[in-house]
Design a protein around this motif. Structure first.
Motif, mmCIF file in Angstrom:
data_model
loop_
_atom_site.group_PDB
_atom_site.id
_atom_site.type_symbol
_atom_site.label_atom_id
_atom_site.label_comp_id
_atom_site.label_asym_id
_atom_site.label_seq_id
_atom_site.Cartn_x
_atom_site.Cartn_y
_atom_site.Cartn_z
ATOM 1 N N ASP A 22 26.782 27.418 19.332
ATOM 2 C CA ASP A 22 25.493 27.791 19.901
ATOM 3 C C ASP A 22 25.629 28.943 20.892
ATOM 4 O OD1 ASP A 22 26.766 26.587 21.974
ATOM 5 O OD2 ASP A 22 25.258 25.031 22.326
ATOM 6 N N VAL A 32 26.183 31.436 12.490
ATOM 7 C CA VAL A 32 25.471 30.312 13.084
ATOM 8 C C VAL A 32 24.780 29.487 11.999
ATOM 9 C CG1 VAL A 32 23.637 29.639 14.665
ATOM 10 C CG2 VAL A 32 25.078 31.605 15.191
ATOM 11 N N PHE A 457 20.469 29.850 21.391
ATOM 12 C CA PHE A 457 21.743 30.560 21.279
ATOM 13 C C PHE A 457 21.970 31.392 22.533
ATOM 14 C CE2 PHE A 457 24.665 33.921 19.975
ATOM 15 C CZ PHE A 457 25.620 33.188 19.273
#
Length: 619
Positions: A22, A32, A457
């Motif tokens: 993250d 991701v 993020f």
């Protein structure tokens, strides 16, 4: 056609998976992954050239033919892609049941709902007008429906008061109220005294039910013996099905003009019309009493679903079987030849089909691989495979497929998008340090969806000190020092040096924003550096810079004899009239000495006059 009396099918929804990683560098390039909720199908049904489903998100969708509003989207245009059923606010539909050109469903509010063609009042809303969106079935006050089933032009439901209700067309007595009159609202079925019905299934122009006494009952049209009472006489009230001796039925499913049932002995039975070999007994002879379906040896059938003139069931061996008419490939065998006995549906390799909904001329089933499959007629796109081509074997339904549109990190689009069974993946773009929202945009069942993860993020890393400044010792009077500090972080952290004297607060050193600090120090001082970026700050250890103290004054050398004042004026001197006295050369002591100008410099413990020795007059 409803999937099955008393059958509730649920499609598993994958559990949430934590986003890992993250965080990543501001240069981007981090891969991701993130779970994407799979709006999975929980129930399926359909009718003549259309399919309708409900999903785990509480929505309902339909595709295929829509000339009388059977898709429930508010229009009448056919659609080969899913359209969302316009369900009343706050209501979730389940227990779908379609037959020909209308659909019934149970709502989460306890009401029954219906949409599509309204022949004879089959929608049960008090009118005979077609509705392209769900309308509420007008049950008596205080009565909710616990089960529901759609026939060709009538509906039947079990009421919470223990009464079975029916509505719609009644030309053959299929409402079971003892009349032949249509009804646009539910009317009670005249069950035998002391009997309540526990399950119902509406067929073409007749209805079949299971009674609380263990017997099966039927009413309505009986031209082909579909009531199973040993006659071909129409009945406007329920009559008992002549079950084989010692056998009770645990499930019943009504087709166009026939019935398929499961017996307490594990056998499968059928009765009624058989011209299309729908009874599965190997003949084409109609039967007004139940006959055995010729199931392969060692196999029992369950999860039976009946279409207009064909049946699909799940075998105890994990296979799927079908029999009856096959003019559109609805048996799923790969050909068009009908079968008077159960034959194997050609499921994809390694896939077991369960929970099949046999509709008018097509079937839809759940696959053990998590996919939906369909086969049969497809002229209106009812198979949901993106074509209008009839399929003689199961093909994958793509109507509910997800497609990833974009993934945004803050306001910047990710790259290398990928969508798998577990969710999406994307590569982060370059971006300055900080925490950003992650927003995935995708489509499923033809509808645009957005999944937002606030602050999902983090770009970069907070500063971490990698080198502390060293202290220093300076000589008397001080001097110049150079201090060095360093820190790592992303973005590259800024630096600000601070200083403080003894007992003072820290203050910024003006202009000191480089990792090296050069300073003139004249007294004891402490220094430190503060490194910072958008994710935080880090402070170095304190560096102490000390300045050596001056030596303490000593006794000094012998100054010699104390001058005695000389009364004789020095030629050229001002003399006693205000001139500076001359210092005597004798050793006489004076009680004191006057210092010219009142100032002196301490050197080695001696007092030196700032200009010259004072002269004093002789006494």
């Amino acid at each position: 056609m409803t999937i099955g009396i008393g059958t509730a099918l649920f499609w598993s929804v994958p559990g949430a998976v934590a986003v890992t990683p993250d965080s990543g560098p501001t240069a981007g390039g981090t891969r991701v992954p993130d779970p994407l909720p799979d709006e999975a199908v929980t129930a399926i049904s359909g009718g003549l050239q259309y399919t309708v489903v409900t999903t785990s998100a509480g929505r309902s969708y339909a595709w295929g033919r829509n000339d009388v509003g059977q898709l429930g989207d508010g229009g009448t245009a056919d659609s080969v892609t899913p359209v969302e059923v316009v369900v009343p606010d706050g209501v979730v539909l389940d227990a779908l049941s379609g037959r020909q050109t209308f659909t019934l469903a149970l709502g989460s509010d306890g009401s029954g709902y219906a949409w599509g063609q309204n022949v004879g009042g089959s929608l049960g809303d008090g009118s005979t007008a077609n509705y392209p969106v769900p309308v509420r079935v007008q049950t008596p006050p205080g009565v909710t429906l616990t089960a529901i089933s759609a026939g060709v032009a009538h509906g039947v439901g079990l009421g919470s008061d223990g009464i079975t209700y029916a509505w719609g067309a009644n030309n053959a007595g299929q409402l079971g109220d003892g009349t032949g009159n249509d009804s646009a609202v539910p009317v009670p079925v005249q069950a035998p005294s002391g009997v309540t019905f526990t399950a119902v299934s509406a067929g073409g122009n007749f209805t079949v039910a299971l009674g609380s006494d263990g017997a099966a009952y039927a009413w309505g049209s009986n031209a082909y013996g579909q009531l199973g009472d040993g006659t071909t006489t129409t009945a406007t009230v329920p009559v008992a099905v002549q079950a084989p001796a010692g056998v009770t039925f645990t499930s019943v499913q009504a087709g166009g003009s026939f019935v398929v049932a499961t017996g307490s002995d594990g056998q499968t039975y059928a009765w009624g019309r058989n011209s299309a070999r729908t009874l599965g007994d190997g003949t084409t002879t109609n039967s007004s009493v139940p006959v055995l379906v010729l199931v392969p040896d060692g196999i029992t059938l369950g999860a039976i679903s009946v279409g207009n003139e064909f049946t699909v069931a799940t075998g105890s061996d994990g296979g799927t079987y079908s029999w009856g008419s096959n003019v559109y490939g609805q048996l799923g065998t790969g050909g068009l030849a009908g079968s008077g006995v159960p034959v194997v549906v050609r499921a994809p390799a390694g896939v077991a089909l369960t929970g099949t909904s046999a509709n008018y001329y097509h079937a839809v089933a759940f696959g053990s691989d998590g996919q939906l499959y369909a086969w049969g007629r497809n002229t209106s796109g009812e198979l949901g495979d993106g074509t209008q081509t009839t399929a003689r074997v199961p093909v994958r339904v793509i109507a509910g497929d997800r497609a990833l549109t974009s993934v945004l990190f803050g306001q910047v689009a990710g790259t290398d998008l990928d969508l798998g069974a577990d969710g999406w993946a994307a590569t982060t773009p370059p971006q300055g340090c900080g925490t950003v929202d992650v927003v995935a945009e995708y489509t499923q069942f033809g509808q645009s969806r957005t999944l937002s993860t606030p602050q999902g993020f983090t770009y970069g890393s907070a500063p971490v000190v990698t080198a502390d400044p060293d202290g220093a010792e300076l000589p008397v009077g001080g001097g110049v020092v150079t201090l060095t500090a360093a820190a790592a972080g992303d973005d590259v952290p800024t630096v600000q040096w601070q200083q403080r004297g003894a007992g003072a607060d820290w203050v910024d050193v003006p202009g000191a924003t480089a990792t090296d600090l050069t300073a003139q120090v004249g007294a004891d001082t402490e220094f430190r550096a503060i490194f910072a970026n958008c994710l935080g700050s880090a402070v170095t250890a304190t560096a102490a810079v000390t300045v050596a103290a001056a030596p303490a004054p000593g006794p000094g050398p012998d100054p010699g004899p104390t001058p005695v004042p000389d009364p004789t004026p020095v030629p050229g001197d001002p003399g006693s009239e205000g001139g500076v006295p001359r210092l005597a050369q004798s050793g006489s002591d004076l009680g004191s000495a006057l210092l010219f100008g009142g100032s002196a410099i301490a050197v080695g413990g001696l007092l030196l006059a700032s200009r010259r020795l004072l002269r004093v007059r002789r006494v």
